[in-house]
Motif scaffolding. Structure first.
Motif: not given
Length: 1076
Positions: A948-953, A961-973
């Protein structure tokens, strides 16, 4: 409202008080910041008016002062802590003033400077620098020049390098590892070939010792032989001195070379007991060698015979195949000559052919006088050809007709054709010896690759020729003496002429005079040379002692199939050389060697040698050394009791033999003298590829003959050291690299003092199974690699300052997931590096090390944990968890490099925590990894987060990266559950997931919110979860929204988690306030 009373020190003038709007903690800080509308500084202006101070001004002032008093409460703890840390008061104001004089700028970035500040203000990061737990260590980043050399020698002394081998031999161990040292030749100074071989062995020995095995390694030297004898004699000829005088000079020369080589080996850090080495001139060694000789003789493998051998006129001794080197540029005077048919073979007599001459080709014209036959291939086709230019009839193989026609420059017409078998019964006239007839004989060694398909055969001067002579009972007369000159048997015209020079000229002249010379040409081909004198050899018959390798060949091949050979291709070369060797000449006509224990009858020349005579001589050698063969009278060497057991005549009937044993037999019997008697098999022999036909083979043949098995379980065959251009090192080319110069530096500025560890790294990093290049480029690369490694080790040591793993280590179950994951990676690393060392592949061990440091440490773990290391409370669980892992990493990496870099490893260990001061690394074992470090789901959780971090970067290239707020959405599983294990809150700035992402804040949800701001960066991806060995598999999708954070940068930890630029983040407020 009760009006508060403040006793403020107002002056009669206007006063200005600078007050921070808020220093807050908790989740309400953002609300407070909004309430004050992001105002950072408020200026309250007052004037002293005792009788007419308006109420509203009192109210405003009271409000501001109330906030100010709250500030004092919060700052008091900070001020006390900073005072304890020794911060001096700033001129013009105390600690409180400085605490209140924050910059209003938000443009300050870590490490890049600060915005404009008031004259009396101090940068925020400077204020808190002493509260950050930065790395501290006395381990130097770099050592060069004399400091490096002194440090290595100091390490060797302090860490007991000289006593390490003896220590490990005395400790209890379940298993032994035996590496049998192939003896280097004691005839010169140490060179890079020695370094390549000895360091390669030492790397494996140190690895095995660290693993807990008892290492058996006894260094040895091959001390006999012609090169030493020649160097010892110098300009003097052997005829000027007696055998004992020659031996004394040779021994002294060998001892000097051994001393120099031994000193170099110790400086390179080789682990051995240098007071307990083996030498082939030692009496006990010679006695063991004679016992092998006696056993082989009694079994019929050793015999005396008169047959052709490689003979070196320049050395005046017989040579074995292993003592030859082939010069591919040798130039011979090749000739085509005719042998007139005197008796037509019955098979072609009906053809009515008259005046036919057999045409032969040879590159050794000097052997023509010794010709006894002309050989043909029975199944080949042969033709009688008529020359168009002079009508001469020549007998030539049909297949070679075109080549011969082109050579002669004329057409050749076929007169008759028949098979080779039809030539049986024919004979020819010898071209230079009147009335001598030579036979036409069939032979399997005849080929059609060159020449005429008819081979001139001189049994005294060719191995195949001798086989033909043995089969057909031909005479084997030697016309060449020990100096390579014709004897009187060759006739007065040739006597005393050197066969390779003027003798060849004369033979060609004689052939020309009698009309037998058809053509002469220069032929460039591979030819055997004496490897010592670099002069061409000849083949001549001599009465010598031989080993019947033909009878040992099958057993040796069978034994070799059970041996592991690295690289595998080398086994084929070993088998090929065994096939090629039908016998091994083991006698030499020199003085410096082990005497062959044989006596000859004065009148008959019959040899007296049996188990009684040899056993007695072996006992004398063990007590007195082999000099006694010349020192003692024959009566002592051959006492009455031995004669009686041998059923021989009186001692006066016998004289002692004068030959010595081939040095390859010396070293080939080392397994009997050095290895433990219980097995007499080493785990490994490690030598250069030149030993495929040398020590590897001689050891195999002697061991198979005596014990029916190979003396080694595995063979490691390495290449040669060459220059950076791939050239063989030569003084004439000026490309010789001296290992002493590599370590201590040279006059040339391109050759600084690299130290021993750089030399060892060069060996380890190289592909030793091919040619190994050395020079400034390779050595600089090795030095730079070690410098980078030192940098990593310094980081690890610095962050372990004050940490004692014996009392402060954290149980893996209580660690952060990323820390547990690193232990898992460390275990995988230790397995890989152990496997590499076990395969004699130190180069792979280095590649595994560098990948681990670059990919798993520097680019991943170190970048993630620095905030926790530097800014968390010193004794916090999170920081101690991290330090526990760093200590394990330091320990694992240090031990993994120890076989290659023993000096650096021990230097690191001196600075490392968690052990007694007197303890050394090499006495404390191999990498200590645990199977409990691998937990189900741990790997998937951290690697899922990393994906997930690699996708974000990738969505914010070139940004922080430290200047961002991150929202991670994952379907239940499964993936969502794994991420929840890293962050149990919906939103967090301090979770393990936030640490892994290295962002300001992480929100974990099942779907992205619909009201994302316009500047949100979206990315998507999938991650395959594989649990229980593939039983549980799930391909999980995720979405990411990255939004620039609204939080400010904390002046202490520099994370974007503060309410405003003048505020500490909640974590840092707690750390600073609790520090007192």
């Amino acid at each position: 409202m009760i009006r508060p009373k403040f006793d403020l020190p107002f002056s009669s003038k206007w006063a200005s008080v600078v007050v921070p709007s808020s220093i807050s903690s908790g989740r309400n800080s953002i609300a407070r910041r909004a309430e004050y509308n992001n105002t950072t500084l408020h200026t309250v202006t007052t004037q002293k008016q005792p009788n007419s101070f308006p109420f509203y001004l009192w109210f405003c002032l009271a409000t501001e002062l109330l906030r100010f008093s709250m500030l004092l409460c919060r700052v008091s703890a900070v001020s006390q802590t900073l005072a304890r840390w020794g911060r001096r008061s700033h001129r013009g104001g105390g600690l409180l003033h400085r605490a209140l004089s924050f910059s209003s700028s938000r443009g300050v970035s870590s490490g890049e400077g600060s915005a404009q500040l008031p004259a009396e203000a101090v940068p925020a990061q400077g204020l808190y620098r002493d509260t950050v737990l930065l790395p501290r260590t006395e381990f130097p980043m770099k050592l060069t020049g004399q400091k490096l050399l002194d440090r290595e020698l100091q390490i060797q002394k302090e860490c007991g390098f000289a006593d390490l081998y003896s220590w490990q031999r005395e400790r209890k161990a379940k298993k032994e590892f035996c590496l049998h040292d192939g003896p280097p030749y004691a005839n010169g100074d140490p060179h890079v070939g020695h370094a390549l071989n000895k360091i390669l062995k030492d790397i494996r020995n140190r690895f095995e010792m660290l693993r807990g095995r008892q290492v058996h390694y006894i260094p040895g030297w091959d001390c006999h032989g012609l090169p030493i004898e020649l160097k010892a004699l110098g300009e003097m000829g052997p005829s000027d001195l007696g055998p004992l005088q020659i031996r004394q000079k040779a021994r002294e020369f060998a001892e000097g070379a051994i001393a120099r080589q031994k000193a170099a080996f110790q400086r390179w850090g080789l682990m051995a007991d240098w007071d307990q080495c083996y030498y082939t001139y030692d009496g006990a060694y010679e006695a063991a060698q004679l016992r092998v000789f006696q056993e082989m003789h009694s079994k019929g493998f050793i015999y005396q015979d008169y047959k052709p051998v490689f003979w070196s006129p320049s050395s005046r001794t017989a040579l074995a195949e292993a003592e030859l080197e082939y010069n591919p540029e040798h130039v011979s005077r090749a000739i085509y000559a005719t042998f007139p048919l005197s008796t037509l073979p019955p098979g072609i007599a009906s053809e009515g052919l008259e005046g036919v001459s057999v045409l032969v080709w040879t590159t050794q014209p000097w052997t023509i006088p010794a010709n006894q036959a002309v050989c043909y291939m029975p199944k080949a086709q042969y033709s009688v050809l008529k020359r168009a230019d002079n009508s001469q009839l020549l007998l030539v193989a049909t297949e070679r007709t075109a080549s011969v026609a082109a050579l002669l420059g004329t057409e050749l017409d076929s007169v008759a054709t028949f098979t080779g078998s039809q030539l049986e019964g024919g004979s020819c006239k010898h071209p230079t010896i009147p009335d001598k007839e030579v036979l036409l004989l069939p032979a399997n060694h005849v080929t059609m690759a060159k020449g005429t398909g008819l081979v001139h055969t001189a049994p005294a001067h060719g191995m195949e020729d001798y086989s033909v002579a043995s089969q057909f009972k031909l005479s084997v007369e030697c016309m060449v003496d020990e100096d390579g000159k014709f004897t009187e048997l060759a006739g007065p015209e040739l006597q005393n002429l050197s066969v390779m020079r003027e003798g060849t000229d004369k033979v060609i002249s004689m052939l020309k005079e009698c009309g037998a010379l058809v053509k002469e040409e220069q032929c460039v081909h591979s030819y055997p040379y004496d490897w010592r004198t670099k002069q061409p050899v000849v083949i001549r018959p001599s009465k010598q002692w031989f080993i019947n390798t033909a009878s040992l060949k099958d057993k040796a091949k069978e034994a070799l199939q059970k041996v592991r050979v690295l690289p595998e291709s080398a086994k084929g070369s070993l088998l090929t050389m065994l096939d090629r060797r039908t016998y091994w000449c083991i006698s030499r006509q020199r003085s410096w060697g082990v005497p062959i224990p044989v006596f000859y009858h004065r009148e008959t020349g019959e040899a007296l040698i049996n188990k009684h005579t040899v056993s007695h001589i072996a006992t004398l050698f063990k007590e007195k050394g082999s000099d006694c063969w010349w020192e003692l009278p024959v009566e002592t060497l051959l006492p009455e009791a031995v004669l009686k057991k041998s059923k021989a005549g009186p001692v006066t009937d016998y004289v002692r033999g004068e030959d010595v044993l081939d040095i390859w037999f010396d070293s080939g019997a080392s397994w009997a003298a050095v290895l433990e008697e219980s097995d007499s098999r080493a785990d490994a022999y490690v030598e250069g590829k030149d030993q495929i036909g040398g020590w590897f083979q001689s050891s195999l043949l002697t061991s198979v003959a005596v014990k029916n098995k190979a003396p080694y379980k595995s063979l490691v065959v390495h290449g040669f050291a060459v220059s950076e251009k791939g050239e063989k090192m030569s003084k004439s080319l000026g490309n010789v690299v001296d290992p002493d110069t590599v370590i201590n530096g040279g006059k040339d500025p391109t050759m600084p003092a690299y130290g021993a560890d750089v030399l060892r790294w060069w060996v380890a990093e190289s592909n030793v199974f091919s040619e190994v290049q050395i020079g400034p480029t390779a050595l600089n690369s090795a030095r730079d690699s070690i410098s980078k490694l030192r940098n990593t080790l310094k980081f690890l040591l610095g962050n372990l300052h004050g940490f004692d793993p014996r009392v402060q280590a954290v149980d893996p179950k209580e660690m952060h997931y990323i820390d547990q994951y690193m232990l898992h990676l460390l275990r995988e690393y230790s397995i890989k590096v152990t496997d590499a060392y076990s395969e004699f592949d130190a180069g792979r061990a280095i590649r595994v090390l560098q990948a681990f440091i670059t990919r798993d440490l520097s680019s991943f773990y170190f970048s993630i944990i620095k905030d926790r290391l530097y800014c968390d409370p010193e004794d916090s669980l999170g920081r101690r968890s991290c330090q526990t892992v760093l200590e394990e990493i330091l320990d694992g990496v240090t031990r993994s490099i120890a076989p290659i870099l023993p000096h650096l490893a021990e230097e690191v260990y001196l600075h490392a925590p968690g052990h007694d001061e007197e303890e050394t690394l090499f006495k404390s074992g191999w990498i200590k990894s645990s199977s409990v470090w691998r937990r189900p789901g741990l790997e998937e959780a951290v690697e899922g987060a990393s994906a997930i971090r690699d996708s974000f970067l990738s969505s914010i290239p070139g940004k922080n990266a430290a200047q961002y707020d991150l929202t991670i959405a994952i379907e239940p599983g499964l993936l969502f559950e794994l991420m929840e294990s890293l962050q149990d809150e919906a939103t967090s700035t301090s979770s393990q997931l936030a640490e892994l992402m290295m962002v300001a804040r992480v929100s974990l949800t099942s779907e992205l919110p619909r009201d994302l701001p316009p500047d949100a960066l979206l990315s998507h991806g999938t991650f395959l979860i594989n649990l229980e060995g593939g039983v549980i598999r799930e391909d999980s999708a995720y979405s990411i929204a990255a939004v620039p954070t609204s939080a400010a940068r904390c002046p202490r930890c520099r994370r974007y988690t503060a309410d405003s630029a003048d505020c500490l983040c909640p974590r840092c407020q707690t750390v600073v306030s609790q520090a007192h």
